[in-house]
Design a protein around this motif. Structure first.
Motif, PDB file in Angstrom:
ATOM      1  N   GLY A  78      67.324  -3.371  41.675  1.00  0.00           N
ATOM      2  CA  GLY A  78      66.972  -3.261  43.096  1.00  0.00           C
ATOM      3  C   GLY A  78      66.861  -1.816  43.522  1.00  0.00           C
ATOM      4  O   GLY A  78      66.378  -0.961  42.783  1.00  0.00           O
ATOM      5  N   ASP A  79      67.371  -1.528  44.709  1.00  0.00           N
ATOM      6  CA  ASP A  79      67.201  -0.176  45.262  1.00  0.00           C
ATOM      7  C   ASP A  79      68.266   0.810  44.765  1.00  0.00           C
ATOM      8  O   ASP A  79      68.270   1.979  45.148  1.00  0.00           O
ATOM      9  N   GLY A  80      69.206   0.310  43.962  1.00  0.00           N
ATOM     10  CA  GLY A  80      70.209   1.217  43.388  1.00  0.00           C
ATOM     11  C   GLY A  80      71.286   1.652  44.370  1.00  0.00           C
ATOM     12  O   GLY A  80      72.077   2.538  44.072  1.00  0.00           O
ATOM     13  N   GLU A  81      71.328   1.022  45.551  1.00  0.00           N
ATOM     14  CA  GLU A  81      72.359   1.359  46.546  1.00  0.00           C
ATOM     15  C   GLU A  81      73.740   0.922  46.046  1.00  0.00           C
ATOM     16  O   GLU A  81      73.858   0.000  45.215  1.00  0.00           O
ATOM     17  N   GLU A  82      74.772   1.560  46.579  1.00  0.00           N
ATOM     18  CA  GLU A  82      76.140   1.151  46.248  1.00  0.00           C
ATOM     19  C   GLU A  82      76.370  -0.303  46.674  1.00  0.00           C
ATOM     20  O   GLU A  82      75.886  -0.725  47.737  1.00  0.00           O
ATOM     21  N   ILE A  83      77.095  -1.046  45.845  1.00  0.00           N
ATOM     22  CA  ILE A  83      77.387  -2.451  46.165  1.00  0.00           C
ATOM     23  C   ILE A  83      78.681  -2.496  46.978  1.00  0.00           C
ATOM     24  O   ILE A  83      79.698  -1.953  46.550  1.00  0.00           O
ATOM     25  N   THR A  84      78.638  -3.125  48.146  1.00  0.00           N
ATOM     26  CA  THR A  84      79.844  -3.207  48.983  1.00  0.00           C
ATOM     27  C   THR A  84      80.260  -4.667  49.156  1.00  0.00           C
ATOM     28  O   THR A  84      79.418  -5.572  49.090  1.00  0.00           O
ATOM     29  N   MET A  85      81.550  -4.875  49.407  1.00  0.00           N
ATOM     30  CA  MET A  85      82.032  -6.238  49.657  1.00  0.00           C
ATOM     31  C   MET A  85      81.395  -6.801  50.922  1.00  0.00           C
ATOM     32  O   MET A  85      81.130  -8.006  51.008  1.00  0.00           O
ATOM     33  N   ALA A  86      81.131  -5.943  51.904  1.00  0.00           N
ATOM     34  CA  ALA A  86      80.517  -6.416  53.156  1.00  0.00           C
ATOM     35  C   ALA A  86      79.140  -7.014  52.859  1.00  0.00           C
ATOM     36  O   ALA A  86      78.784  -8.088  53.380  1.00  0.00           O
ATOM     37  N   GLU A  87      78.377  -6.335  52.001  1.00  0.00           N
ATOM     38  CA  GLU A  87      77.046  -6.837  51.622  1.00  0.00           C
ATOM     39  C   GLU A  87      77.182  -8.171  50.881  1.00  0.00           C
ATOM     40  O   GLU A  87      76.454  -9.138  51.159  1.00  0.00           O
ATOM     41  N   VAL A  88      78.129  -8.202  49.946  1.00  0.00           N
ATOM     42  CA  VAL A  88      78.331  -9.414  49.140  1.00  0.00           C
ATOM     43  C   VAL A  88      78.634 -10.604  50.053  1.00  0.00           C
ATOM     44  O   VAL A  88      77.994 -11.659  49.976  1.00  0.00           O
ATOM     45  N   LEU A  89      79.599 -10.411  50.953  1.00  0.00           N
ATOM     46  CA  LEU A  89      80.032 -11.535  51.798  1.00  0.00           C
ATOM     47  C   LEU A  89      78.937 -11.962  52.775  1.00  0.00           C
ATOM     48  O   LEU A  89      78.732 -13.158  53.008  1.00  0.00           O
ATOM     49  N   ALA A  90      78.207 -10.992  53.322  1.00  0.00           N
ATOM     50  CA  ALA A  90      77.130 -11.328  54.268  1.00  0.00           C
ATOM     51  C   ALA A  90      76.029 -12.119  53.563  1.00  0.00           C
ATOM     52  O   ALA A  90      75.502 -13.107  54.107  1.00  0.00           O
ATOM     53  N   ASN A  91      75.685 -11.729  52.358  1.00  0.00           N
ATOM     54  CA  ASN A  91      74.620 -12.441  51.634  1.00  0.00           C
ATOM     55  C   ASN A  91      75.074 -13.828  51.192  1.00  0.00           C
ATOM     56  O   ASN A  91      74.280 -14.781  51.214  1.00  0.00           O
ATOM     57  N   VAL A  92      76.336 -13.953  50.791  1.00  0.00           N
ATOM     58  CA  VAL A  92      76.838 -15.282  50.411  1.00  0.00           C
ATOM     59  C   VAL A  92      76.774 -16.215  51.618  1.00  0.00           C
ATOM     60  O   VAL A  92      76.314 -17.352  51.527  1.00  0.00           O
TER      61      VAL A  92
END
Ligand code: HPA
Length: 248
Positions: free
Chosen positions: A217-231
């Motif tokens: 993907g875009d190579g951005e840092e993976i955050t728990m906030a992103e993970v939880l929002a997408n789930v």
């Protein structure tokens, strides 16, 4: 023992099942010890469904500390024969971007040091189960059929690479996994699938892609906030899909 149409194991970000009504809570002990938490049994769109949060309802268990054997045995003891494993994953292949739901058909196991068989204890009969198709083909077909009926988009197939965690992977590790043929990466797919086979359970995975894996993907840092929002966003259609699966 009551008849359970379907058991669901929830992964990261899935700590309960929406629309599960008349819930009874069961604290189950097994010959392998205690599961990750209580088994919640209720009615989902008219069908008896059991739910267990793999990491515990407060997400207190890292992947390598989960008692996978006790979790599966608890669901079996309570009367379940079919297990739908929800696994939150990173996407490697181009078709597996964030918020995609996928029903993989293959596994590569990179985990280590986990109890990965029910033949661990001395004196246990050793079994060598066939694991060429790690997910029960009939249950996979039913998941895909339920997705069609309910209008929930589910990608058919893919290879799940199971890593040790709890840290996420390096870019080089994911590049290697891509070369190996992995489409998805998660930390809890194994030994769960193999144990389910040994226990004689029907078992299949519905993977929820929460992020692009490292270097994808875009190579951005993976955050728990992103993970939880997408789930959360990807889980909207789950109650209908699970209800339909429990029906058939
Ligand atoms: N790697 C491993 N496990 C995961 C990931 C990931 O990128 N995202 C969610 N679970």
């Amino acid at each position: 023992m009551q008849q359970i149409a379907l058991a669901v194991i929830g992964g990261t970000g899935v700590y309960n099942l929406a629309k599960l009504d008349d819930v009874q809570t069961h604290e189950v002990s097994t010959r392998f010890g205690q599961p990750s938490g209580p088994v919640r049994v209720g009615t989902l769109l008219g069908h008896r469904v059991a739910f267990l949060a793999r990491h515990g309802e407060g997400h207190s268990l890292p992947p390598h500390k989960i008692n996978y054997r006790a979790n599966l045995a608890a669901l079996q003891q309570i009367g379940a024969q079919r297990v739908l494993a929800l696994n939150t994953v990173g996407g490697i292949g181009d078709d597996f971007g964030p918020r995609v739901l996928a029903c993989p058909d293959q596994v590569i196991d990179y985990t280590w040091g986990r109890i990965s068989t029910i033949c661990e204890e001395e004196g246990t009969d050793v079994v060598h189960v066939d694991f060429g198709h790690p997910y029960t083909p009939m249950l996979r077909s039913k998941i895909l059929a339920a997705a069609k009926v309910t209008g929930v988009k589910v990608h058919d197939g893919g290879c799940y690479g199971a890593t040790q965690g709890p840290r996420l992977e390096t870019i080089a590790e994911i590049a290697r996994m891509r070369r190996d043929g992995c489409d998805l990466v998660g930390m809890t797919g194994m030994p769960e699938a193999a144990l389910a086979r040994e226990l004689g359970l029907d078992y299949a995975c519905l993977a929820i892609v929460a992020n692009w894996a490292a270097g994808c993907g875009d190579g951005e840092e993976i955050t728990m906030a992103e993970v939880l929002a997408n789930v959360q966003a990807a889980s909207n259609g789950l109650p209908e899909l699970v209800g339909e699966l429990a029906r058939g």
